[in-house]
Design an enzyme around this catalytic site. Structure first.
Site, short mmCIF file in Angstrom:
data_model
loop_
_atom_site.label_atom_id
_atom_site.label_comp_id
_atom_site.label_asym_id
_atom_site.label_seq_id
_atom_site.Cartn_x
_atom_site.Cartn_y
_atom_site.Cartn_z
N HIS A 314 0.85 -1.19 0.00
CA HIS A 314 0.00 0.00 0.00
C HIS A 314 0.87 1.23 0.00
CE1 HIS A 314 -3.17 2.80 1.05
NE2 HIS A 314 -4.00 1.88 0.62
N ASP A 371 -7.96 -5.37 -0.07
CA ASP A 371 -8.46 -6.20 -1.17
C ASP A 371 -8.12 -7.67 -1.03
OD1 ASP A 371 -9.72 -4.23 -2.73
OD2 ASP A 371 -7.76 -3.49 -3.38
N1 CMC Z 1 4.11 -7.45 -5.02
C1 CMC Z 1 5.44 -7.42 -5.22
N2 CMC Z 1 6.21 -6.35 -5.03
C2 CMC Z 1 5.59 -5.23 -4.60
C3 CMC Z 1 4.21 -5.17 -4.36
C4 CMC Z 1 3.46 -6.35 -4.58
N3 CMC Z 1 2.14 -6.36 -4.37
N4 CMC Z 1 3.88 -3.92 -3.95
C5 CMC Z 1 5.01 -3.21 -3.94
N5 CMC Z 1 6.05 -4.00 -4.32
C6 CMC Z 1 7.46 -3.62 -4.37
C7 CMC Z 1 7.81 -2.83 -5.62
O1 CMC Z 1 8.21 -3.68 -6.68
C8 CMC Z 1 8.90 -1.93 -5.12
O2 CMC Z 1 10.07 -2.70 -5.04
P1 CMC Z 1 11.52 -2.00 -5.32
O3 CMC Z 1 11.68 -0.99 -4.23
O4 CMC Z 1 12.48 -3.13 -5.26
O5 CMC Z 1 11.42 -1.39 -6.70
C9 CMC Z 1 8.48 -1.60 -3.68
O6 CMC Z 1 7.69 -2.73 -3.27
C10 CMC Z 1 7.66 -0.32 -3.53
O7 CMC Z 1 6.55 -0.41 -4.42
P2 CMC Z 1 5.95 0.83 -5.21
O8 CMC Z 1 5.25 0.32 -6.43
O9 CMC Z 1 6.99 1.88 -5.40
O10 CMC Z 1 4.92 1.35 -4.13
P3 CMC Z 1 3.67 2.26 -4.41
O11 CMC Z 1 3.38 2.94 -3.12
O12 CMC Z 1 3.89 3.13 -5.60
O13 CMC Z 1 2.51 1.21 -4.79
C11 CMC Z 1 0.68 -0.27 -4.64
C12 CMC Z 1 1.49 0.85 -3.93
C13 CMC Z 1 -0.58 -0.56 -3.83
C14 CMC Z 1 0.25 0.21 -6.03
C15 CMC Z 1 1.57 -1.56 -4.73
O14 CMC Z 1 1.91 -2.02 -3.45
C16 CMC Z 1 0.90 -2.67 -5.54
O15 CMC Z 1 1.00 -2.69 -6.77
N6 CMC Z 1 0.18 -3.62 -4.84
C17 CMC Z 1 -0.57 -4.64 -5.55
C18 CMC Z 1 -1.90 -4.07 -6.02
C19 CMC Z 1 -2.88 -3.92 -4.89
O16 CMC Z 1 -3.08 -4.81 -4.08
N7 CMC Z 1 -3.57 -2.76 -4.86
C20 CMC Z 1 -4.59 -2.45 -3.88
C21 CMC Z 1 -4.16 -1.37 -2.92
S1 CMC Z 1 -5.28 -1.24 -1.50
C22 CMC Z 1 -6.78 -0.72 -2.19
C23 CMC Z 1 -6.74 0.72 -2.57
O17 CMC Z 1 -6.82 1.56 -1.66
O18 CMC Z 1 -6.61 0.99 -3.76
#
Ligand code: CMC
Length: 437
Positions: A314, A371
């Site tokens: 998240h 989720d």
């Molecule tokens: N699986 C694998 N790696 C992950 C995941 C995941 N679900 N989430 C984050 N990472 C890794 C990402 O690859 C990155 O690694 P590195 O630092 O080595 O490059 C690190 O963790 C930080 O991730 P980010 O993408 O920079 O973080 P963000 O804050 O931009 O993204 C997120 C947040 C929710 C989009 C992401 O965690 C994600 O894609 N999760 C899966 C989708 C999901 O479950 N979404 C629902 C969110 S809750 C409902 C809502 O409020 O929308």
């Protein structure tokens, strides 16, 4: 009444031979922010913050979220407490009005929800023209923007008029639920079931979804309760992607229906509300491949593979999402109530356990989010996977309305228009095609 953060001091920024003094503001829970509004005029500098990771786009008194400690409160009330003791309709009132309703206010709000539950009969014709495989989120968004052609918009200058606000709020809340149920009926080729005046908000929805002229539907209290809990947990989440979309679109002074329709489109994405559908498909994939949880974890960790572990991670929570904790328990309760043993729950529990011990996920502080378990509950209730994000939208609607209203009432109301750092070609001049070779 709009509340602004207190000025508690200043911060200095040095750039070249200039020192700029910027105000530091503090919110009611101690969050501090540097107010950079004068930065460009004073220094010519802008700020660059991809994904708005550290940019507050507004001041808001609706929802408080502390991602480090796993705290979520609506208008000061802990979300766990509301999920345990309140109902979705009451929470919707709380978000939009800023206070819990008294008995009279609640009854009036409920009566309006009942009165506005029907769709204009001409609108029901629209459903017939969507193809069978149409995603319900596309239908939902299109139908919501279409509401603006049938019903009057909420004038900005009349936002403070309680009756006007309640009519618009209940009209949207009530009709979104009817649209959602009709789009499901359309997808399975069954006749629409109209809303009933004797049923409460969630029971009415379940009846519109699952009863038919030849098949009555028994509304189990545990299922109705679970739906209330899920909708409450989704009701608001401060400046997330879809809510920011609603505010941004609304900042052009477009009507509430158009702003909410845009929010629905943003929510659809798999990184946002669309993740609940992805989670279920991921769990089903694990089941089909013989329950190998480790393989998906390895894929999620592989930087060459775009696959992510849906339902984990998240932007703001760096600990267990408080909503996921409640949903996990609700999930177990619902499965017991409907006497189902879903093999996906066992897979989900194993996946969570392994993730919480894995260095990759621990280092990045990736925990289950809202989720992760919600899809298993919806599945047990009988809601198909492509409707999961629609359920999220029904829950999030009061938050969108409250945030839209607050942004319209903000004394600093401005069209939202971010800056950029341009990296394209410098000025060049047009050459006719005959001279380009
Ligand atoms: N699986 C694998 N790696 C992950 C995941 C995941 N679900 N989430 C984050 N990472 C890794 C990402 O690859 C990155 O690694 P590195 O630092 O080595 O490059 C690190 O963790 C930080 O991730 P980010 O993408 O920079 O973080 P963000 O804050 O931009 O993204 C997120 C947040 C929710 C989009 C992401 O965690 C994600 O894609 N999760 C899966 C989708 C999901 O479950 N979404 C629902 C969110 S809750 C409902 C809502 O409020 O929308």
């Amino acid at each position: 009444m709009f509340t602004t953060a207190a000025k508690i001091g200043t911060a200095e920024l040095r750039y070249g031979d200039k020192t700029l003094t910027l105000p530091v503001l503090e919110g009611t829970e101690g969050e501090r922010a540097i107010d950079i509004r004068t930065l460009r005029d004073e220094t010519g500098l802008t700020t660059l913050d991809y994904g708005f990771k550290n940019t507050a786009s507004c001041q808001s008194s609706i929802t408080y979220l502390d991602g480090e400690h796993g705290i979520l409160r609506y208008r000061g009330y802990p979300v766990e407490e509301l999920a345990a003791k309140s109902r979705f309709v009451e929470v919707a009132y709380l978000l939009v009005h800023g206070k819990l309703p008294d008995r009279g206010e609640r009854d009036r709000f409920s009566a309006l929800l009942t009165r506005h539950s029907m769709l204009h009969e001409d609108m029901t014709q629209f459903f017939k023209n969507y193809p069978e495989h149409a995603h319900p989120m596309a239908i939902l968004s299109a139908m919501v923007v279409s509401l603006s052609t049938f019903y009057p918009e909420l004038a900005r200058e009349r936002l403070h008029e309680e009756e006007e606000l309640d009519v618009t709020t209940t009209r949207l809340l009530s009709k979104l639920r009817t649209i959602a149920a009709f789009s499901y009926k359309k997808s399975i080729g069954e006749p629409f079931v109209y809303p009933r005046h004797d049923l409460k908000y969630c029971a009415n929805f379940l009846n519109m979804m699952f009863s038919s002229p030849v098949r009555p539907y028994e509304i189990k209290p545990e299922v109705e309760r679970a739906m209330n809990v899920l909708l409450i947990l989704h009701a608001d989440h401060e400046q997330n992607c879809s809510t920011s979309t609603v505010r941004l679109v609304g900042s052009a002074k477009v009507n509430l229906y158009a702003s909410v329709a845009a929010g629905i489109c943003a929510l659809w994405g798999p990184l946002h509300g669309g993740a609940n559908q992805e989670v279920l498909e991921m769990l089903e994939g694990i089941l089909k491949s013989g329950g190998d949880v480790k393989r998906v974890m390895e894929r999620a960790k592989d930087k060459k593979d775009p696959f992510r572990l849906y339902g984990f991670g998240h932007r703001v929570y760096k600990t267990y999402d408080p909503r996921a904790r409640v949903i996990k328990q609700t999930c177990k309760d619902v499965l017991a109530a409907v006497k189902t043993q879903d093999p996906l729950l066992a897979i989900a529990l194993e996946l969570e356990e392994r993730v919480l011990q894995d260095d990759y996920f621990l280092e990045r502080r990736l925990y289950p989010n809202v989720d992760f378990y919600s899809g298993i509950i919806y599945r047990a209730i009988g809601i198909p996977a492509n409707m999961f994000t629609v359920m999220f939208a029904i829950g999030r609607l009061p938050g969108w309305i409250a945030q839209w209203k607050e942004s319209q009432e903000d004394p600093e109301f401005k069209i939202q228009r971010p800056r950029q750092v341009y990296t394209g070609p410098r000025e060049q001049h047009y050459v006719p095609i005959s001279m380009r070779d």
